[in-house]
Motif scaffolding. Structure first.
Motif, PDB file in Angstrom:
ATOM      1  N   GLY A  96      47.070  45.149  35.626  1.00 19.93           N
ATOM      2  CA  GLY A  96      45.767  45.299  34.988  1.00 19.93           C
ATOM      3  C   GLY A  96      45.409  46.750  34.773  1.00 19.93           C
ATOM      4  N   PRO A  97      44.329  46.975  34.047  1.00 17.84           N
ATOM      5  CA  PRO A  97      43.970  48.343  33.653  1.00 17.84           C
ATOM      6  C   PRO A  97      43.311  49.175  34.739  1.00 17.84           C
ATOM      7  CG  PRO A  97      42.366  46.786  32.801  1.00 17.84           C
ATOM      8  CD  PRO A  97      43.460  45.964  33.417  1.00 17.84           C
ATOM      9  N   THR A  98      42.824  48.543  35.817  1.00 21.52           N
ATOM     10  CA  THR A  98      42.028  49.266  36.814  1.00 21.52           C
ATOM     11  C   THR A  98      42.892  49.677  37.995  1.00 21.52           C
ATOM     12  OG1 THR A  98      40.126  47.901  36.193  1.00 21.52           O
ATOM     13  CG2 THR A  98      39.943  49.199  38.206  1.00 21.52           C
ATOM     14  N   LYS A  99      42.826  50.952  38.341  1.00 16.22           N
ATOM     15  CA  LYS A  99      43.554  51.452  39.509  1.00 16.22           C
ATOM     16  C   LYS A  99      42.558  51.671  40.646  1.00 16.22           C
ATOM     17  CE  LYS A  99      46.540  55.221  41.149  1.00 16.22           C
ATOM     18  NZ  LYS A  99      47.437  54.315  41.878  1.00 16.22           N
ATOM     19  N   ALA A 100      42.755  50.965  41.734  1.00 15.23           N
ATOM     20  CA  ALA A 100      41.859  51.095  42.881  1.00 15.23           C
ATOM     21  C   ALA A 100      42.201  52.350  43.668  1.00 15.23           C
ATOM     22  CB  ALA A 100      41.985  49.869  43.784  1.00 15.23           C
ATOM     23  N   ALA A 101      41.171  53.103  44.038  1.00  9.07           N
ATOM     24  CA  ALA A 101      41.378  54.254  44.914  1.00  9.07           C
ATOM     25  C   ALA A 101      41.805  53.757  46.288  1.00  9.07           C
ATOM     26  CB  ALA A 101      40.102  55.071  45.018  1.00  9.07           C
ATOM     27  N   ALA A 102      42.745  54.459  46.910  1.00  9.11           N
ATOM     28  CA  ALA A 102      43.287  54.022  48.197  1.00  9.11           C
ATOM     29  C   ALA A 102      42.776  54.909  49.317  1.00  9.11           C
ATOM     30  CB  ALA A 102      44.812  54.044  48.159  1.00  9.11           C
ATOM     31  N   GLY A 103      42.728  54.349  50.523  1.00  7.65           N
ATOM     32  CA  GLY A 103      42.340  55.107  51.700  1.00  7.65           C
ATOM     33  C   GLY A 103      40.993  54.676  52.248  1.00  7.65           C
ATOM     34  N   HIS A 104      40.611  55.291  53.361  1.00  7.75           N
ATOM     35  CA  HIS A 104      39.339  54.983  53.996  1.00  7.75           C
ATOM     36  C   HIS A 104      38.166  55.372  53.096  1.00  7.75           C
ATOM     37  CE1 HIS A 104      41.264  54.285  57.948  1.00  7.75           C
ATOM     38  NE2 HIS A 104      42.088  55.246  57.587  1.00  7.75           N
ATOM     39  N   PHE A 105      37.099  54.580  53.170  1.00  7.94           N
ATOM     40  CA  PHE A 105      35.847  54.852  52.457  1.00  7.94           C
ATOM     41  C   PHE A 105      36.042  54.916  50.942  1.00  7.94           C
ATOM     42  CE2 PHE A 105      35.888  57.041  56.615  1.00  7.94           C
ATOM     43  CZ  PHE A 105      34.997  56.209  57.277  1.00  7.94           C
ATOM     44  N   GLN A 106      36.913  54.033  50.442  1.00 10.35           N
ATOM     45  CA  GLN A 106      37.164  53.908  48.998  1.00 10.35           C
ATOM     46  C   GLN A 106      37.127  52.426  48.655  1.00 10.35           C
ATOM     47  OE1 GLN A 106      37.661  56.520  46.978  1.00 10.35           O
ATOM     48  NE2 GLN A 106      38.069  58.153  48.424  1.00 10.35           N
ATOM     49  N   GLU A 107      35.935  51.906  48.382  1.00 12.35           N
ATOM     50  CA  GLU A 107      35.853  50.453  48.202  1.00 12.35           C
ATOM     51  C   GLU A 107      34.960  50.040  47.033  1.00 12.35           C
ATOM     52  OE1 GLU A 107      34.084  48.462  51.534  1.00 12.35           O
ATOM     53  OE2 GLU A 107      32.300  49.721  51.541  1.00 12.35           O
ATOM     54  N   ASN A 108      34.648  50.931  46.151  1.00 10.95           N
ATOM     55  CA  ASN A 108      33.705  50.602  45.087  1.00 10.95           C
ATOM     56  C   ASN A 108      34.377  50.429  43.727  1.00 10.95           C
ATOM     57  OD1 ASN A 108      31.410  50.717  46.819  1.00 10.95           O
ATOM     58  ND2 ASN A 108      31.515  52.951  46.754  1.00 10.95           N
ATOM     59  N   THR A 109      35.593  49.923  43.732  1.00  9.26           N
ATOM     60  CA  THR A 109      36.314  49.717  42.481  1.00  9.26           C
ATOM     61  C   THR A 109      35.687  48.577  41.683  1.00  9.26           C
ATOM     62  OG1 THR A 109      38.363  50.448  43.540  1.00  9.26           O
ATOM     63  CG2 THR A 109      38.568  49.253  41.460  1.00  9.26           C
ATOM     64  N   ALA A 110      35.448  48.811  40.406  1.00 11.39           N
ATOM     65  CA  ALA A 110      34.908  47.775  39.508  1.00 11.39           C
ATOM     66  C   ALA A 110      36.061  47.195  38.702  1.00 11.39           C
ATOM     67  CB  ALA A 110      33.856  48.375  38.592  1.00 11.39           C
ATOM     68  N   TYR A 111      36.429  45.961  39.011  1.00  5.66           N
ATOM     69  CA  TYR A 111      37.568  45.321  38.364  1.00  5.66           C
ATOM     70  C   TYR A 111      37.140  44.583  37.091  1.00  5.66           C
ATOM     71  CZ  TYR A 111      40.121  46.224  42.691  1.00  5.66           C
ATOM     72  OH  TYR A 111      40.718  46.824  43.761  1.00  5.66           O
ATOM     73  N   THR A 112      38.126  44.170  36.319  1.00  6.80           N
ATOM     74  CA  THR A 112      37.902  43.392  35.103  1.00  6.80           C
ATOM     75  C   THR A 112      38.696  42.092  35.196  1.00  6.80           C
ATOM     76  OG1 THR A 112      39.809  44.218  33.846  1.00  6.80           O
ATOM     77  CG2 THR A 112      37.807  45.588  33.847  1.00  6.80           C
ATOM     78  N   ALA A 113      38.437  41.179  34.253  1.00  7.44           N
ATOM     79  CA  ALA A 113      39.170  39.907  34.229  1.00  7.44           C
ATOM     80  C   ALA A 113      40.638  40.113  33.872  1.00  7.44           C
ATOM     81  CB  ALA A 113      38.513  38.951  33.242  1.00  7.44           C
ATOM     82  N   GLN A 114      40.981  41.287  33.343  1.00  7.92           N
ATOM     83  CA  GLN A 114      42.390  41.591  33.027  1.00  7.92           C
ATOM     84  C   GLN A 114      43.148  42.092  34.244  1.00  7.92           C
ATOM     85  OE1 GLN A 114      39.793  42.707  30.773  1.00  7.92           O
ATOM     86  NE2 GLN A 114      40.200  40.659  29.955  1.00  7.92           N
ATOM     87  N   ASP A 115      42.418  42.389  35.328  1.00 10.38           N
ATOM     88  CA  ASP A 115      43.063  42.775  36.590  1.00 10.38           C
ATOM     89  C   ASP A 115      43.428  41.508  37.350  1.00 10.38           C
ATOM     90  OD1 ASP A 115      42.823  45.741  36.564  1.00 10.38           O
ATOM     91  OD2 ASP A 115      40.680  45.278  36.459  1.00 10.38           O
ATOM     92  N   ILE A 116      44.705  41.384  37.682  1.00  8.15           N
ATOM     93  CA  ILE A 116      45.233  40.170  38.307  1.00  8.15           C
ATOM     94  C   ILE A 116      45.961  40.541  39.583  1.00  8.15           C
ATOM     95  CG2 ILE A 116      46.852  38.246  38.022  1.00  8.15           C
ATOM     96  CD1 ILE A 116      46.310  38.444  34.989  1.00  8.15           C
ATOM     97  N   ARG A 117      45.789  39.723  40.614  1.00  8.66           N
ATOM     98  CA  ARG A 117      46.489  39.923  41.871  1.00  8.66           C
ATOM     99  C   ARG A 117      47.354  38.708  42.177  1.00  8.66           C
ATOM    100  NH1 ARG A 117      45.372  44.114  40.541  1.00  8.66           N
ATOM    101  NH2 ARG A 117      44.191  45.763  41.600  1.00  8.66           N
ATOM    102  N   PHE A 118      48.552  38.971  42.762  1.00  8.38           N
ATOM    103  CA  PHE A 118      49.541  37.932  43.012  1.00  8.38           C
ATOM    104  C   PHE A 118      49.709  37.663  44.501  1.00  8.38           C
ATOM    105  CE2 PHE A 118      51.192  40.108  39.092  1.00  8.38           C
ATOM    106  CZ  PHE A 118      50.867  39.079  38.206  1.00  8.38           C
ATOM    107  N   THR A 119      49.849  36.389  44.847  1.00 10.48           N
ATOM    108  CA  THR A 119      50.262  35.978  46.186  1.00 10.48           C
ATOM    109  C   THR A 119      51.293  34.868  46.035  1.00 10.48           C
ATOM    110  OG1 THR A 119      48.515  34.300  46.383  1.00 10.48           O
ATOM    111  CG2 THR A 119      47.997  36.524  47.168  1.00 10.48           C
ATOM    112  N   THR A 120      52.057  34.605  47.079  1.00 15.53           N
ATOM    113  CA  THR A 120      53.070  33.549  47.022  1.00 15.53           C
ATOM    114  C   THR A 120      52.991  32.660  48.260  1.00 15.53           C
ATOM    115  OG1 THR A 120      54.777  34.892  48.119  1.00 15.53           O
ATOM    116  CG2 THR A 120      54.666  34.998  45.718  1.00 15.53           C
ATOM    117  N   LYS A 121      53.395  31.402  48.068  1.00 11.72           N
ATOM    118  CA  LYS A 121      53.453  30.449  49.179  1.00 11.72           C
ATOM    119  C   LYS A 121      54.248  29.231  48.736  1.00 11.72           C
ATOM    120  CE  LYS A 121      49.652  28.319  50.301  1.00 11.72           C
ATOM    121  NZ  LYS A 121      48.283  28.116  50.831  1.00 11.72           N
ATOM    122  N   ASP A 122      55.167  28.783  49.587  1.00 14.41           N
ATOM    123  CA  ASP A 122      55.922  27.540  49.335  1.00 14.41           C
ATOM    124  C   ASP A 122      56.602  27.548  47.968  1.00 14.41           C
ATOM    125  OD1 ASP A 122      55.024  26.618  51.815  1.00 14.41           O
ATOM    126  OD2 ASP A 122      53.243  25.673  50.932  1.00 14.41           O
ATOM    127  N   GLY A 123      57.119  28.689  47.564  1.00 12.35           N
ATOM    128  CA  GLY A 123      57.860  28.788  46.319  1.00 12.35           C
ATOM    129  C   GLY A 123      57.016  28.943  45.078  1.00 12.35           C
TER     130      GLY A 123
END
Length: 512
Positions: free
Chosen positions: A414-441
């Motif tokens: 997605g287009p949004t890059k989240a700032a990393a590290g402590h006290f960096q939590e105000n990222t404004a994401y969009t619907a084009q930002d997608i996160r992946f997880t996996t389970k049971d194939g």
């Protein structure tokens, strides 16, 4: 929380330098007397690095924390016990206006005002479980040096004063009854220097030089003895005073021995060298003994503040922030829906912000531990109540994409890059930002926003080269409507149904 309110330290520094006498013997005391628990872990880095996080923690993903105690009483936010003694700070001004001068009415006088008269741990735990929490963490002791259990080594505790009940014990009973794993947090290590402001005095007339109540020897057991090791910055988070190191070891050992938590959180690095490492080894060895030879314990610590950070010795904790990418070892974000302690007028996180943080964290092999703010009486403000209701609705639909999952080959796109590290939590994401997880194939794709029309997942395009198997089926969690989709060279394109199960975020299950 070692990096907070740096500006206030500049105000406090001259006061501390003027008032606190030098005790040359502070650094010349005998080492702490440490008891050890038999088992495979020893108090050295090499041994602790053999630690592996238990499956329950890796599967749980979401925990709720009660960061609550006497500092909630003034309704003026975090670090009140320290900053009420920092001349000119907002909390000093608040205290002066509401309670009077800290030479006459100090933190010791705040403690009896904490009654917890509406504290119903079973009712709260039911809400937390419904909202998706798989573990719960109770505050054990904050930097204010006040124990929330029937402390064997410390008279300033919640059973003897204030609410006159075993807060940790009551939380534990409720958590176990609800089927949640139980943890405790300790912030005691930094208290010795953190609370040194209580020994100071005002910087101008009419009260110039009139000592605050912390300088009264009668209250030394709460405010600590006079010393020359105040907290000024992260490098001075922990003291070298061996007497206090022994006290820390005794009290935290009492806490974990009595309540046998599955998780212990330290607010900083591992305290006090071999003293802290011994406590961790004991914590792990006791867990193994109590669980038929299986290690079920989790120790959280941070790479900020003084103290040791041994990444492999436990779970790394990131305060109010996230990792940049997938960490090979499990980790945890700790944050709060509002201020750490109740604060009038504080802006709360929205459920959308929390859900997006959770999805981002889980995709990177982490867990989210979220403080749900309580009123001084133990009940919930309306904003946390609304959050828990909305979080329960989202989890009811989307939890399959969260619990028991592991990271995929990449954490997301997605287009949004989240700032990393402590006290960096105000990222404004969009619907084009997608996160992946996996389970049971299967692969789960979680949108960090409300998509419209179609969702394009470029990472699943045939030319992306990330997944050699062709897509077989795509479903939307919480929806029975069959989806139309197409896997092209550039992306997997999913046509959305007319209505979505959640306005916060959508989760797609993709099989191959």
């Amino acid at each position: 929380m070692p990096n907070r309110r740096a500006a206030l330290l500049a105000l406090a520094a001259p006061m501390l330098a003027l008032h606190l006498p030098l005790h040359a013997a502070d650094a010349e005391q005998a080492p702490a007397q440490l008891t050890t628990v038999p088992g495979p872990f020893r108090a050295d880095a090499g041994s602790l690095k053999t630690y592996q996080a238990p499956a329950w923690f890796r599967d749980a993903k979401f925990g709720i924390w009660s960061h609550w105690g006497p500092q909630s009483v003034p309704r003026a936010g975090d670090w009140y016990a320290r900053n009420m003694y920092v001349y000119g700070s907002d909390q000093y001004k608040h205290h002066l206006a509401k309670y009077g001068h800290p030479s006459k009415f100090g933190y010791k006088d705040i403690i009896p005002l904490w009654k917890a008269e509406k504290f119903d741990p079973e009712a709260l735990m039911a809400l937390y479980k419904k909202a998706g929490a798989r573990y719960f963490v109770s505050m054990g002791v904050h930097h204010d040096n006040f124990d929330l259990w029937d402390s064997r080594y410390h008279e300033w505790n919640a059973v003897k004063m204030g609410p006159r009940r075993d807060i940790v014990g009551d939380w534990r009973k409720a958590a176990l009854k609800a089927g949640l794993r139980f943890g405790v947090s300790e912030h005691l290590g930094a208290s010795y220097g953190w609370f040194a402001t209580s020994h100071g005095y005002d910087q101008i007339w009419p009260m110039l030089g009139v000592a605050y109540d912390g300088a009264d020897p009668k209250y030394e057991s709460l405010y600590h003895r006079p010393h020359n090791q105040p907290y000024r910055n992260s490098a001075s988070w922990y003291t070298t005073d061996k007497r206090f190191q022994q006290e820390w070891f005794n009290r935290i050992t009492d806490l974990v021995t009595r309540y046998q938590p599955d998780l212990l959180y330290t607010d900083g690095g591992i305290p006090f060298g071999a003293v802290g490492r011994t406590l961790i080894a004991n914590f792990y060895n006791a867990s193994i003994a109590n669980h038929g030879g299986k290690l079920e314990a989790v120790y959280d610590h941070k790479d900020i503040g003084s103290g040791e950070f041994i990444r492999e010795a436990g779970v790394q904790d990131v305060e109010r922030g996230v990792m940049e990418g997938i960490n090979p070892l499990p980790w945890q974000t700790d944050t709060s829906i509002g201020d750490w302690f109740y604060s009038e007028g504080y802006k709360y996180k929205t459920t959308t912000e929390v859900v997006h943080m959770l999805a981002d964290i889980v995709s990177k092999n982490g867990n989210l531990l979220l403080n749900v703010v309580q009123y001084p009486d133990g009940s919930l403000p309306p904003e946390p109540q609304q959050f828990l209701k909305e979080m329960a609705a989202w989890m009811d639909v989307n939890s399959d994409a969260i619990y028991g999952t592991r990271p995929w080959k990449i954490f997301g796109e997605g287009p949004t890059k989240a700032a990393a590290g402590h006290f960096q939590e105000n990222t404004a994401y969009t619907a084009q930002d997608i996160r992946f997880t996996t389970k049971d194939g299967a692969l789960y794709a979680i949108t960090l926003g409300t998509p419209t029309g179609a969702v394009r997942i470029q990472s699943l395009g045939r030319k992306a080269g990330l997944e050699p198997r062709p897509v077989k089926a795509v479903t939307l969690l919480g929806s029975a409507t069959p989806l139309r989709w197409e896997q092209g060279d550039d992306a997997l394109t999913i046509q959305l149904p007319a209505t979505l199960p959640s306005a916060i975020s959508s989760s797609f299950r993709i099989s191959f």
